[in-house]
Design a protein around this motif. Sequence first.
Motif, PDB file in Angstrom:
ATOM      1  N   THR A  69       0.802  -1.229  -0.041  1.00 19.86           N
ATOM      2  CA  THR A  69       0.039  -0.030  -0.114  1.00 19.86           C
ATOM      3  C   THR A  69       0.926   1.308   0.054  1.00 19.86           C
ATOM      4  O   THR A  69       0.374   2.351  -0.185  1.00 19.86           O
ATOM      5  CB  THR A  69      -1.068   0.042   1.300  1.00 19.86           C
ATOM      6  OG1 THR A  69      -0.038  -0.056   2.475  1.00 19.86           O
ATOM      7  CG2 THR A  69      -1.709  -1.237   1.110  1.00 19.86           C
ATOM      8  N   ALA A  70       2.043   1.186   0.409  1.00 21.79           N
ATOM      9  CA  ALA A  70       3.041   2.198   0.366  1.00 21.79           C
ATOM     10  C   ALA A  70       3.978   2.050  -0.504  1.00 21.79           C
ATOM     11  O   ALA A  70       4.357   0.937  -1.236  1.00 21.79           O
ATOM     12  CB  ALA A  70       3.666   2.481   1.901  1.00 21.79           C
ATOM     13  N   LYS A  71       4.952   3.182  -0.863  1.00 24.82           N
ATOM     14  CA  LYS A  71       5.907   2.804  -1.827  1.00 24.82           C
ATOM     15  C   LYS A  71       7.049   2.237  -1.158  1.00 24.82           C
ATOM     16  O   LYS A  71       7.178   1.853   0.018  1.00 24.82           O
ATOM     17  CB  LYS A  71       6.515   4.377  -2.027  1.00 24.82           C
ATOM     18  CG  LYS A  71       5.588   5.196  -2.766  1.00 24.82           C
ATOM     19  CD  LYS A  71       6.369   6.644  -3.001  1.00 24.82           C
ATOM     20  CE  LYS A  71       5.118   7.515  -3.709  1.00 24.82           C
ATOM     21  NZ  LYS A  71       5.897   8.996  -3.983  1.00 24.82           N
ATOM     22  N   THR A  73      10.172   2.694  -0.592  1.00 23.85           N
ATOM     23  CA  THR A  73      11.085   3.506   0.234  1.00 23.85           C
ATOM     24  C   THR A  73      10.492   3.516   1.556  1.00 23.85           C
ATOM     25  O   THR A  73      11.040   3.962   2.438  1.00 23.85           O
ATOM     26  CB  THR A  73      11.357   4.816  -0.554  1.00 23.85           C
ATOM     27  OG1 THR A  73      10.215   5.602  -0.691  1.00 23.85           O
ATOM     28  CG2 THR A  73      12.312   4.754  -1.728  1.00 23.85           C
ATOM     29  N   HIS A  74       9.199   3.414   1.727  1.00 30.28           N
ATOM     30  CA  HIS A  74       8.600   3.495   3.096  1.00 30.28           C
ATOM     31  C   HIS A  74       8.593   2.156   3.664  1.00 30.28           C
ATOM     32  O   HIS A  74       8.053   2.006   4.685  1.00 30.28           O
ATOM     33  CB  HIS A  74       7.171   3.976   2.984  1.00 30.28           C
ATOM     34  CG  HIS A  74       7.200   5.271   2.495  1.00 30.28           C
ATOM     35  ND1 HIS A  74       5.903   5.943   2.017  1.00 30.28           N
ATOM     36  CD2 HIS A  74       7.953   6.325   2.105  1.00 30.28           C
ATOM     37  CE1 HIS A  74       6.075   7.206   1.505  1.00 30.28           C
ATOM     38  NE2 HIS A  74       7.600   7.355   1.742  1.00 30.28           N
ATOM     39  N   HIS A  75       8.931   0.875   3.063  1.00 26.14           N
ATOM     40  CA  HIS A  75       8.903  -0.490   3.850  1.00 26.14           C
ATOM     41  C   HIS A  75       9.875  -0.220   4.794  1.00 26.14           C
ATOM     42  O   HIS A  75      10.990   0.453   4.713  1.00 26.14           O
ATOM     43  CB  HIS A  75       9.374  -1.432   2.674  1.00 26.14           C
ATOM     44  CG  HIS A  75       9.188  -2.767   2.948  1.00 26.14           C
ATOM     45  ND1 HIS A  75       9.843  -3.361   3.906  1.00 26.14           N
ATOM     46  CD2 HIS A  75       8.339  -3.516   2.700  1.00 26.14           C
ATOM     47  CE1 HIS A  75       9.494  -4.721   3.998  1.00 26.14           C
ATOM     48  NE2 HIS A  75       8.394  -4.875   3.274  1.00 26.14           N
ATOM     49  N   ARG A  76       9.489  -1.088   5.662  1.00 21.58           N
ATOM     50  CA  ARG A  76      10.338  -0.905   7.061  1.00 21.58           C
ATOM     51  C   ARG A  76      11.840  -1.448   6.741  1.00 21.58           C
ATOM     52  O   ARG A  76      12.657  -1.147   7.623  1.00 21.58           O
ATOM     53  CB  ARG A  76       9.779  -2.059   8.157  1.00 21.58           C
ATOM     54  CG  ARG A  76       9.658  -3.661   7.697  1.00 21.58           C
ATOM     55  CD  ARG A  76       9.051  -4.446   8.746  1.00 21.58           C
ATOM     56  NE  ARG A  76       8.822  -5.841   8.487  1.00 21.58           N
ATOM     57  CZ  ARG A  76       9.856  -6.497   8.702  1.00 21.58           C
ATOM     58  NH1 ARG A  76      10.981  -6.253   9.723  1.00 21.58           N
ATOM     59  NH2 ARG A  76      10.046  -7.905   8.333  1.00 21.58           N
ATOM     60  N   TRP A  78      13.795  -0.927   3.996  1.00 22.29           N
ATOM     61  CA  TRP A  78      14.330  -0.290   3.070  1.00 22.29           C
ATOM     62  C   TRP A  78      15.367   0.558   3.605  1.00 22.29           C
ATOM     63  O   TRP A  78      16.623   0.422   2.931  1.00 22.29           O
ATOM     64  CB  TRP A  78      13.402   0.692   2.560  1.00 22.29           C
ATOM     65  CG  TRP A  78      13.839   1.194   1.090  1.00 22.29           C
ATOM     66  CD1 TRP A  78      14.454   2.753   0.995  1.00 22.29           C
ATOM     67  CD2 TRP A  78      14.248   0.550   0.053  1.00 22.29           C
ATOM     68  NE1 TRP A  78      14.921   2.676  -0.315  1.00 22.29           N
ATOM     69  CE2 TRP A  78      14.850   1.533  -1.108  1.00 22.29           C
ATOM     70  CE3 TRP A  78      14.099  -0.764  -0.357  1.00 22.29           C
ATOM     71  CZ2 TRP A  78      15.231   1.190  -2.245  1.00 22.29           C
ATOM     72  CZ3 TRP A  78      14.310  -1.104  -1.711  1.00 22.29           C
ATOM     73  CH2 TRP A  78      14.871  -0.176  -2.564  1.00 22.29           C
ATOM     74  N   PRO A  79      15.549   1.327   4.767  1.00 20.42           N
ATOM     75  CA  PRO A  79      16.807   1.902   5.419  1.00 20.42           C
ATOM     76  C   PRO A  79      17.612   0.607   5.463  1.00 20.42           C
ATOM     77  O   PRO A  79      18.906   1.153   5.237  1.00 20.42           O
ATOM     78  CB  PRO A  79      16.310   2.335   6.557  1.00 20.42           C
ATOM     79  CG  PRO A  79      14.680   2.595   6.643  1.00 20.42           C
ATOM     80  CD  PRO A  79      14.430   1.479   5.749  1.00 20.42           C
TER      81      PRO A  79
END
Length: 254
Positions: A69-71, A73-76, A78-79
Motif C-alpha cells: 500500500t506504500a512506496k 522506500t517506506h518499507h520497514r 528499506w533503510p
Amino acid sequence: LSLSVPVRLDQTAMLSCLTLVTLPQEGPHSTLNEDEFYDAVETGLDKLEEEVMMRERMKQPTIIAKSLTAKPTHHRLWPEIQRVTQEQVHYAKLGVGEVEKGGWQLFAEEGEMKMYRREEEVNGLVMDPLKACHVVKGVTGYEMCHYFFSPQYRHEWEATVEQMTVVETIREDTLVFHQVHKRIWPTTQRDGLFWSHMTRVPDARDRDSSDYWVVVNNSLSDTGGYQLKSSSKCVRIHLTVCMLCQTIVTPPGP
C-alpha cells in the motif's frame, strides 16, 4: 522378459526410485496372468513418474507477491537495505591493504581466480569475510547478477537448496526469500530468511567504463511476521553475501 517402457527418467531418479517398486513374480509360478502382470508393471512405472514429477515441482520456487500500500522506500526494511548495500559495495571494491586498515589479504590463487580475506570481529567473535575475484567470459555483468538474483534460476546453480519461497516482493529488484537447505547428516537441517536486492552502481573512478551491477543478500534479524514452512525444525543461518559484477569489453586483436 523384455519390456520397452515409454518413460524417460534421469539415471539418478531411476536408481533411487527402483527400490520402491516390487514387481510381481513372473514365469510359470506367477499367480498373475499376462494382462495382470503388465498392468502391475505399468502401475509401478506410473508411481515412479509421479514421484519424479513431484520432485520437479518441489524445485520450483513458491512466489508470494505481496501487494504494497506504500512506496517501497517506506518499507520497514528499506533503510537497512540501502545501508547494507552501500557497505557491501564499499568492501567489495576495497583493494588489498594492510590488516590495520581493514584491507583485503590475498591467501589463495588459481588461474584467474583470487581469494581474499579480511580480519573482522563481531561481538568478540572472529568473523573474517571472504572475497573471490574471477573473470567470466562471454556474459555481461548484468546477466551474471540477474542469474544470481532471480528465483526461477536458483535451483540451477544452488545445489544445497531443498525448498525456496519468495515470502514478500518489495519491488521487482527486491525480494524476501525463505530457503530450506538439504540436510547433511549428522547435522541439523538449516534454513535462511533474507532479503535480496539487485541494483546498478556507477563506477566513480572511471566514468567511461560500464556501471557495476550488484546483488546483496542479508539475513533478517527476526521472522518479520512471515508464515514460514519447516522453520521450527531447522537451525537458522545468518548470512551477508554480495556479488559485484562489471562488464569489460576487450577490443579484438589485429
